[in-house]
Design a protein around this motif. Structure first.
Motif, PDB file in Angstrom:
ATOM      1  N   ILE A  27       9.637   9.313 -20.314  1.00 49.31           N
ATOM      2  CA  ILE A  27       9.120  10.677 -20.221  1.00 49.31           C
ATOM      3  C   ILE A  27       7.602  10.660 -20.353  1.00 49.31           C
ATOM      4  CG2 ILE A  27       9.143  12.947 -21.350  1.00 49.31           C
ATOM      5  CD1 ILE A  27      11.790  12.192 -19.886  1.00 49.31           C
ATOM      6  N   THR A  28       6.916  11.398 -19.470  1.00 50.15           N
ATOM      7  CA  THR A  28       5.453  11.490 -19.521  1.00 50.15           C
ATOM      8  C   THR A  28       4.985  12.804 -20.126  1.00 50.15           C
ATOM      9  OG1 THR A  28       5.365  12.368 -17.266  1.00 50.15           O
ATOM     10  CG2 THR A  28       5.146   9.970 -17.528  1.00 50.15           C
ATOM     11  N   ALA A  29       5.856  13.823 -20.139  1.00 52.81           N
ATOM     12  CA  ALA A  29       5.495  15.114 -20.725  1.00 52.81           C
ATOM     13  C   ALA A  29       6.755  15.796 -21.250  1.00 52.81           C
ATOM     14  CB  ALA A  29       4.806  16.014 -19.706  1.00 52.81           C
ATOM     15  N   ILE A  45       9.817  14.818 -31.031  1.00 55.45           N
ATOM     16  CA  ILE A  45       9.442  15.169 -29.654  1.00 55.45           C
ATOM     17  C   ILE A  45       7.953  15.054 -29.352  1.00 55.45           C
ATOM     18  CG2 ILE A  45      11.446  16.590 -29.095  1.00 55.45           C
ATOM     19  CD1 ILE A  45       9.845  19.051 -29.950  1.00 55.45           C
ATOM     20  N   ILE A  46       7.136  14.962 -30.374  1.00 54.65           N
ATOM     21  CA  ILE A  46       5.701  14.755 -30.150  1.00 54.65           C
ATOM     22  C   ILE A  46       5.424  13.276 -30.381  1.00 54.65           C
ATOM     23  CG2 ILE A  46       3.363  15.291 -30.900  1.00 54.65           C
ATOM     24  CD1 ILE A  46       4.294  18.085 -31.605  1.00 54.65           C
ATOM     25  N   LYS A  47       5.101  12.604 -29.304  1.00 58.11           N
ATOM     26  CA  LYS A  47       4.917  11.150 -29.329  1.00 58.11           C
ATOM     27  C   LYS A  47       3.538  10.778 -28.786  1.00 58.11           C
ATOM     28  CE  LYS A  47       9.135  10.369 -30.650  1.00 58.11           C
ATOM     29  NZ  LYS A  47       9.378   9.822 -31.986  1.00 58.11           N
ATOM     30  N   GLU A  48       3.011   9.685 -29.307  1.00 56.77           N
ATOM     31  CA  GLU A  48       1.733   9.172 -28.833  1.00 56.77           C
ATOM     32  C   GLU A  48       1.848   8.815 -27.354  1.00 56.77           C
ATOM     33  OE1 GLU A  48      -1.197   5.538 -30.045  1.00 56.77           O
ATOM     34  OE2 GLU A  48      -0.091   6.540 -31.657  1.00 56.77           O
ATOM     35  N   ILE A  50       2.323  10.684 -24.856  1.00 52.07           N
ATOM     36  CA  ILE A  50       3.190  11.579 -24.077  1.00 52.07           C
ATOM     37  C   ILE A  50       2.655  12.990 -24.265  1.00 52.07           C
ATOM     38  CG2 ILE A  50       5.517  12.518 -23.796  1.00 52.07           C
ATOM     39  CD1 ILE A  50       6.609   9.845 -24.824  1.00 52.07           C
ATOM     40  N   GLU A  51       2.395  13.665 -23.167  1.00 50.08           N
ATOM     41  CA  GLU A  51       1.896  15.040 -23.255  1.00 50.08           C
ATOM     42  C   GLU A  51       2.960  15.934 -23.883  1.00 50.08           C
ATOM     43  OE1 GLU A  51      -1.201  16.193 -22.410  1.00 50.08           O
ATOM     44  OE2 GLU A  51      -1.693  14.091 -22.079  1.00 50.08           O
TER      45      GLU A  51
END
Length: 158
Positions: A27-29, A45-48, A50-51
């Motif tokens: 996943i990119t965003a 769900i908030i990952k380095e 990844i937008e």
């Protein structure tokens, strides 16, 4: 690949599954259409690298902490953004859905709130409600994988 999620409602078991999807599907965003409920779900769900884009839902009581812990990436909707050259409107409650859909201004329109899966194309707009990721209301926990290049949408049960 993009991940569209909504109505997670603090279901930690499902959040762990969503985290696996983020890793497995490259996943990119991530787009969260509201009703996080509490900020402790955000690390899933908030990952380095990844937008992340989010809007508040009607059940988000900890808005200050959600905003702080997301570094200001969760905002009131409707929210208009551009990602990978695509114009996106995202919202929780679909109050602006009909106008947005008729406008033809957006490549993608993402929303939540109804806990019902929606996937349709109107003109150039791909409209997606991924359903509820929590599974609390319908008994079916789902997310949407969206290919921004061709607009293909895959509703995935988790």
């Amino acid at each position: 690949m993009w991940l569209v999620v909504s109505d997670t409602h603090d279901n930690m078991h499902k959040m762990k599954e969503i985290e696996k999807i983020i890793e497995r599907e490259n996943i990119t965003a991530v787009f969260h259409c509201g009703d996080f409920v509490a900020p402790f779900i955000l690390p899933y769900i908030i990952k380095e690298n990844i937008e992340f884009y989010g809007v508040f839902g009607n059940n988000d009581g900890e808005k200050l902490l959600l905003s702080e812990r997301s570094n200001g990436r969760i905002l009131p909707g409707p929210r208009i953004i551009e990602v990978e050259g695509k114009k996106i409107m995202m919202m929780h409650e679909p109050f602006a859905l009909e106008a947005a859909e008729k406008s033809g201004l957006y490549d993608f329109i993402f929303f939540g709130h109804t806990h019902e899966i929606v996937h349709r194309v109107t003109g150039k707009s791909v409209i997606v409600n991924p359903g509820e990721a929590s599974g609390w209301l319908t008994g079916r926990a789902t997310v949407a994988l969206v290919d921004p290049k061709d607009g293909e949408v895959n509703i995935m049960e988790i």
